[in-house]
Design a protein around this motif. Structure first.
Motif, PDB file in Angstrom:
ATOM      1  N   ALA A   1       0.448  -0.758  -0.307  1.00 33.90           N
ATOM      2  CA  ALA A   1      -0.253   0.092  -0.402  1.00 33.90           C
ATOM      3  C   ALA A   1       0.819   1.212  -0.102  1.00 33.90           C
ATOM      4  CB  ALA A   1      -0.737   0.062   1.082  1.00 33.90           C
ATOM      5  N   ALA A   2       0.984   2.353  -0.707  1.00 32.86           N
ATOM      6  CA  ALA A   2       1.434   3.323  -1.137  1.00 32.86           C
ATOM      7  C   ALA A   2       0.602   4.467  -0.726  1.00 32.86           C
ATOM      8  CB  ALA A   2       2.352   3.701  -2.663  1.00 32.86           C
ATOM      9  N   LEU A   3       0.993   5.657   0.475  1.00 34.35           N
ATOM     10  CA  LEU A   3       0.362   6.762   0.596  1.00 34.35           C
ATOM     11  C   LEU A   3       1.031   7.430  -1.000  1.00 34.35           C
ATOM     12  CD1 LEU A   3      -1.307   8.712   2.116  1.00 34.35           C
ATOM     13  CD2 LEU A   3       1.003   8.950   3.504  1.00 34.35           C
TER      14      LEU A   3
ATOM     15  N   HIS B   1       7.297   1.578 -10.579  1.00 33.22           N
ATOM     16  CA  HIS B   1       8.575   0.777  -9.739  1.00 33.22           C
ATOM     17  C   HIS B   1       7.904  -0.590  -8.454  1.00 33.22           C
ATOM     18  CE1 HIS B   1      11.587   4.190 -11.072  1.00 33.22           C
ATOM     19  NE2 HIS B   1      10.874   3.981 -11.699  1.00 33.22           N
ATOM     20  N   ASN B   2       6.806   0.121  -7.690  1.00 35.29           N
ATOM     21  CA  ASN B   2       6.866  -0.454  -6.457  1.00 35.29           C
ATOM     22  C   ASN B   2       5.880  -1.837  -7.313  1.00 35.29           C
ATOM     23  OD1 ASN B   2       7.164   2.014  -5.022  1.00 35.29           O
ATOM     24  ND2 ASN B   2       8.876   0.704  -5.270  1.00 35.29           N
ATOM     25  N   ASP B   3       5.044  -1.861  -7.589  1.00 34.66           N
ATOM     26  CA  ASP B   3       3.782  -2.703  -8.039  1.00 34.66           C
ATOM     27  C   ASP B   3       2.882  -2.799  -7.043  1.00 34.66           C
ATOM     28  OD1 ASP B   3       2.115  -4.143  -9.980  1.00 34.66           O
ATOM     29  OD2 ASP B   3       3.245  -6.013  -9.113  1.00 34.66           O
TER      30      ASP B   3
ATOM     31  N   SER C   1       6.051  -1.192 -14.413  1.00 29.88           N
ATOM     32  CA  SER C   1       7.296  -1.880 -15.528  1.00 29.88           C
ATOM     33  C   SER C   1       7.717  -2.980 -15.954  1.00 29.88           C
ATOM     34  CB  SER C   1       8.577  -0.609 -15.307  1.00 29.88           C
ATOM     35  OG  SER C   1       9.303  -1.053 -14.112  1.00 29.88           O
ATOM     36  N   GLY C   2       7.914  -3.594 -14.947  1.00 28.86           N
ATOM     37  CA  GLY C   2       8.669  -5.565 -15.237  1.00 28.86           C
ATOM     38  C   GLY C   2      10.063  -5.152 -15.167  1.00 28.86           C
TER      39      GLY C   2
ATOM     40  N   ILE D   1      10.931  -5.738  -5.435  1.00 30.08           N
ATOM     41  CA  ILE D   1      10.023  -5.842  -4.467  1.00 30.08           C
ATOM     42  C   ILE D   1      10.153  -7.973  -4.060  1.00 30.08           C
ATOM     43  CG2 ILE D   1       7.579  -7.106  -5.203  1.00 30.08           C
ATOM     44  CD1 ILE D   1       8.181  -4.531  -7.363  1.00 30.08           C
ATOM     45  N   ALA D   2      10.618  -8.488  -4.549  1.00 27.43           N
ATOM     46  CA  ALA D   2      11.078 -10.061  -4.113  1.00 27.43           C
ATOM     47  C   ALA D   2      11.391  -9.550  -2.834  1.00 27.43           C
ATOM     48  CB  ALA D   2      12.299 -10.868  -4.708  1.00 27.43           C
ATOM     49  N   LYS D   3      12.781  -8.737  -2.441  1.00 28.41           N
ATOM     50  CA  LYS D   3      12.992  -8.861  -1.807  1.00 28.41           C
ATOM     51  C   LYS D   3      12.401  -8.055  -0.306  1.00 28.41           C
ATOM     52  CE  LYS D   3      17.719  -7.668  -2.986  1.00 28.41           C
ATOM     53  NZ  LYS D   3      19.052  -6.962  -2.603  1.00 28.41           N
ATOM     54  N   ILE D   4      11.089  -7.132  -0.739  1.00 26.46           N
ATOM     55  CA  ILE D   4      10.040  -6.351   0.032  1.00 26.46           C
ATOM     56  C   ILE D   4       9.180  -8.187   0.356  1.00 26.46           C
ATOM     57  CG2 ILE D   4       8.112  -5.691   0.766  1.00 26.46           C
ATOM     58  CD1 ILE D   4       9.498  -3.290  -1.165  1.00 26.46           C
ATOM     59  N   GLU D   5       9.060  -8.490   0.325  1.00 28.96           N
ATOM     60  CA  GLU D   5       8.126  -9.736  -0.162  1.00 28.96           C
ATOM     61  C   GLU D   5       8.374 -10.572   0.729  1.00 28.96           C
ATOM     62  OE1 GLU D   5       4.737 -10.232  -0.466  1.00 28.96           O
ATOM     63  OE2 GLU D   5       5.325  -8.364  -1.465  1.00 28.96           O
ATOM     64  N   GLU D   6       9.952 -10.678   1.161  1.00 20.29           N
ATOM     65  CA  GLU D   6      10.860 -12.009   2.228  1.00 20.29           C
ATOM     66  C   GLU D   6      11.230 -11.316   3.348  1.00 20.29           C
ATOM     67  OE1 GLU D   6      14.481 -11.854   0.240  1.00 20.29           O
ATOM     68  OE2 GLU D   6      13.937 -13.015  -1.603  1.00 20.29           O
TER      69      GLU D   6
END
Length: 143
Positions: free
Chosen positions: A82-84, A97-99, A128-129, A137-142
């Motif tokens: 979630a982005a404010l 950038h953050n999907d 953008s992919g 994003i993968a690092k955030i999900e980890e």
């Protein structure tokens, strides 16, 4: 399908955004609140976040007075980004950038006209992919 929710402080702006979604023919589900009576934003942030995380809805929009509390609540749900956003550039960049899958807005921070433009940007901008963004994003999900 778009999940939308707010607390009492975001209720009026939510009505404006739902009118925009109706005008654009975009399907949405309202997860509350349903009046300006005082209520607690975590309930509605969580409801929208779970709808997105569980795949019931593709994206979400959440609104409280500042957008801060409800975005913190939504980001507690695994898989939610979630982005404010208080401007269109941020809405564009968080999608590219953050999907980001949920947009948070502060009803006491942005007016209805700007909020609708931010929503429009958020909903019509794709990720953008790019490998570097996907890796981050993968690092955030980890976490």
């Amino acid at each position: 399908m778009i999940a939308i929710g707010s607390d009492h402080g975001g209720y009026a702006l939510k009505q404006e955004i739902m009118a925009y979604l109706d005008k654009e023919g975009l399907e949405y589900k309202d997860y509350g609140c349903y009046s300006e009576a005082s209520c607690d934003y975590p309930e509605f942030g969580h409801a929208v976040a779970h709808a997105v995380a569980d795949g019931e809805c593709e994206r979400g929009i959440i609104i409280c007075g500042t957008g801060i509390g409800i975005s913190i609540s939504a980001n507690k749900v695994k898989g939610i980004r979630a982005a404010l956003c208080g401007d269109c550039f941020s809405a564009q960049m968080t999608r590219e950038h953050n999907d980001a899958n949920i947009l948070a807005l502060g009803a006491r921070v942005v007016g209805a006209g700007l909020a609708v433009k931010i929503v429009d940007t958020f909903l019509h901008t794709e990720f953008s992919g790019d490998e570097r963004h996907a890796r981050r994003i993968a690092k955030i999900e980890e976490i």
